[in-house]
Motif scaffolding. Structure first.
Motif, mmCIF file in Angstrom:
data_model
loop_
_atom_site.group_PDB
_atom_site.id
_atom_site.type_symbol
_atom_site.label_atom_id
_atom_site.label_comp_id
_atom_site.label_asym_id
_atom_site.label_seq_id
_atom_site.Cartn_x
_atom_site.Cartn_y
_atom_site.Cartn_z
ATOM 1 N N LEU A 35 0.858 -1.178 0.000
ATOM 2 C CA LEU A 35 0.000 0.000 0.000
ATOM 3 C C LEU A 35 0.897 1.232 0.000
ATOM 4 C CD1 LEU A 35 -2.742 -0.941 2.637
ATOM 5 C CD2 LEU A 35 -2.587 -1.568 0.208
ATOM 6 N N LYS A 59 1.358 -7.214 -5.583
ATOM 7 C CA LYS A 59 0.172 -6.398 -5.801
ATOM 8 C C LYS A 59 0.446 -5.023 -5.196
ATOM 9 C CE LYS A 59 -1.499 -10.311 -7.144
ATOM 10 N NZ LYS A 59 -1.508 -10.660 -8.572
ATOM 11 N N HIS A 61 -1.303 -1.049 -4.368
ATOM 12 C CA HIS A 61 -2.524 -0.238 -4.262
ATOM 13 C C HIS A 61 -2.143 1.106 -3.642
ATOM 14 C CE1 HIS A 61 -7.163 -0.569 -3.498
ATOM 15 N NE2 HIS A 61 -6.822 0.551 -4.102
ATOM 16 N N CYS A 63 -3.001 5.605 -3.150
ATOM 17 C CA CYS A 63 -4.044 6.636 -3.060
ATOM 18 C C CYS A 63 -3.428 7.909 -2.486
ATOM 19 C CB CYS A 63 -5.170 6.145 -2.157
ATOM 20 S SG CYS A 63 -6.563 7.273 -1.959
ATOM 21 N N THR A 96 -5.878 -7.211 -6.791
ATOM 22 C CA THR A 96 -6.281 -5.820 -6.957
ATOM 23 C C THR A 96 -6.967 -5.630 -8.305
ATOM 24 O OG1 THR A 96 -4.219 -5.145 -8.021
ATOM 25 C CG2 THR A 96 -4.288 -5.028 -5.619
ATOM 26 N N ILE A 98 -8.661 -2.027 -10.839
ATOM 27 C CA ILE A 98 -8.867 -0.578 -10.923
ATOM 28 C C ILE A 98 -9.507 -0.240 -12.254
ATOM 29 C CG2 ILE A 98 -6.600 -0.089 -11.956
ATOM 30 C CD1 ILE A 98 -6.490 2.448 -10.168
ATOM 31 N N ALA A 118 -10.519 -8.520 -9.183
ATOM 32 C CA ALA A 118 -9.631 -8.595 -8.019
ATOM 33 C C ALA A 118 -9.579 -10.011 -7.455
ATOM 34 C CB ALA A 118 -10.089 -7.612 -6.954
ATOM 35 N N THR A 176 -3.222 1.089 -8.985
ATOM 36 C CA THR A 176 -2.768 -0.263 -8.669
ATOM 37 C C THR A 176 -1.595 -0.544 -9.596
ATOM 38 O OG1 THR A 176 -4.094 -1.470 -10.288
ATOM 39 C CG2 THR A 176 -5.150 -0.943 -8.163
ATOM 40 N N SER A 186 -10.843 1.686 -7.205
ATOM 41 C CA SER A 186 -9.817 0.650 -7.055
ATOM 42 C C SER A 186 -10.165 -0.222 -5.860
ATOM 43 C CB SER A 186 -8.426 1.272 -6.887
ATOM 44 O OG SER A 186 -8.379 2.126 -5.752
ATOM 45 N N SER A 188 -8.958 -3.869 -3.546
ATOM 46 C CA SER A 188 -8.100 -5.003 -3.228
ATOM 47 C C SER A 188 -8.877 -5.986 -2.364
ATOM 48 C CB SER A 188 -6.837 -4.564 -2.477
ATOM 49 O OG SER A 188 -5.944 -3.867 -3.312
#
Length: 394
Positions: A35, A59, A61, A63, A96, A98, A118, A176, A186, A188
């Motif tokens: 993340l 993976k 992710h 933001c 994930t 998106i 996902a 992602t 998005s 996960s």
């Protein structure tokens, strides 16, 4: 299973992400999922490119976060970037997906596609995930959550935060490993080899004042009890001087959100909040959450001390106060940007209290323009000025 967090305030995005990833130099296993949260000053394409180059099988992710990020290493205001890495060498699986919002898809159909994608990405088709992580841009969170609940047929624990920028100007994004978008969804899915606990709270108390929403348009409230909302809100808050078109309600009205009852513990109600952000040109008040005609609207109030202590109380709630049996691996906390701005000078105290509640386990915490989580009563919901927590533990 292992969780590692790291944070940087280096100005250059390449240097910042490289500094964060230095903590992984001694790890011999590629992360299961990474993340990444960062403020708008950073370059999301550089960040994603470097993450993919160093961890091509992980993976990812990401933001944007408002005006800072918090981890177990502290609170970093202004230009900041942080990563949270989960290494699951047992039978844990993660996936994930998106997408940009597409005109050919409804929000509901797009959410279903992303859930299917996902889950397929995780390789665990046919199984319920232990957790869904949602990061979307503002506008459709309620529909997304309702679709997620319907898709699984039973409420799967959810945590999420709406992408944010520093001043609500639209300078946000999500990503992602597959794409970067500025307007979309998005998701996960987590199938970890450990236990997951969760909690979702507002921490605000209701005044003995309420009314019925009689005119709304999605996230804009126009009337309560057939009276203009601006007039009612000024009366309820007793803060007429700060409630006008020239003021940023996002920063000034974090203490006075509007609440709707989300459920009850015995006979005591708990609330999901709507944060007023601005007065519209046609006399409404726009919020970061949908308000429907017929809903009972409560005037809520948050003391600074309550907001400061709230994250620790939410973590304790997730643990269930079973301190002796709690063996933490790490956690994810989602904290409202408006609340953070309201108590910004006390965020180091907040970090200390979260570390104590987490037993010093690693965590990451972005500041978002909407929070998603699962209430004690089992409901997944979207709200504002909330705190959402997920703990991974044995």
């Amino acid at each position: 299973m292992k969780i590692i967090s790291s944070i940087s305030q280096k100005i250059d995005s390449r240097v910042a992400i490289e500094e964060c990833l230095m903590v992984l130099e001694k790890e011999f296993t590629e992360p299961s999922i990474i993340l990444c949260y960062f403020t708008e000053e950073h370059n999301e394409k550089i960040i994603l490119s470097l993450l993919k180059k160093q961890f091509p099988k992980s993976k990812i992710h990401g933001c944007t976060s408002c005006q800072g990020i918090m981890t177990d290493d502290g609170f970093a205001s202004n230009r900041a970037l942080a990563v949270w890495v989960l290494i699951d060498t047992k039978n844990g699986r993660y996936g994930t997906s998106i997408s940009q919002y597409q005109s050919v898809d409804t929000v509901e159909s797009l959410t279903i596609k992303l859930l299917e994608s996902a889950i397929s990405d995780s390789g665990r088709e046919g199984e319920l995930p232990a957790l869904v992580l949602l990061h979307a841009t503002s506008g459709h969170e309620e529909s997304i959550i309702s679709t997620i609940d319907d898709f699984f047929g039973t409420p799967v624990p959810l945590i999420g935060g709406t992408a944010a920028d520093n001043h609500n100007k639209g300078n946000w994004c999500i990503f992602t490993q597959d794409n970067v978008v500025n307007s979309g969804i998005s998701i996960s899915v987590f199938y970890p080899s450990c236990k997951v606990s969760y909690s979702f709270h507002s921490g605000y108390a209701p005044f003995d004042i309420s009314g019925i929403a009689t005119k709304t348009n999605k996230r804009t409230l126009y009337e309560i009890d057939n009276r203009p909302i601006v007039e009612v809100y000024k009366e309820w808050t007793q803060m007429s001087d700060l409630i006008n078109k020239d003021q940023n309600l996002l920063e000034h009205m974090a203490q006075y959100p509007l609440g709707r009852i989300a459920g009850y513990m015995d006979t005591v109600p708990y609330f999901k909040l709507a944060h007023p952000t601005k007065i519209t040109h046609d006399g409404g008040i726009e919020c970061f959450a949908d308000i429907n005609v017929g809903e009972e609207i409560h005037m809520m109030y948050g003391e600074k001390d309550q907001i400061i202590s709230r994250p620790q109380r939410v973590i304790n709630s997730a643990i269930g106060y079973q301190q002796i049996s709690f063996a933490p691996i790490g956690g994810i906390n989602i904290f409202c940007a408006g609340s953070m701005m309201h108590i910004k000078s006390s965020m180091l105290d907040v970090c200390d209290s979260v570390n104590a509640a987490m037993h010093e386990a690693p965590f990451i915490c972005p500041f978002t323009f909407g929070e998603q989580g699962r209430f004690t009563g089992g409901e997944n919901a979207h709200g504002n000025l909330m705190v959402s927590t997920v703990l991974f533990h044995y």
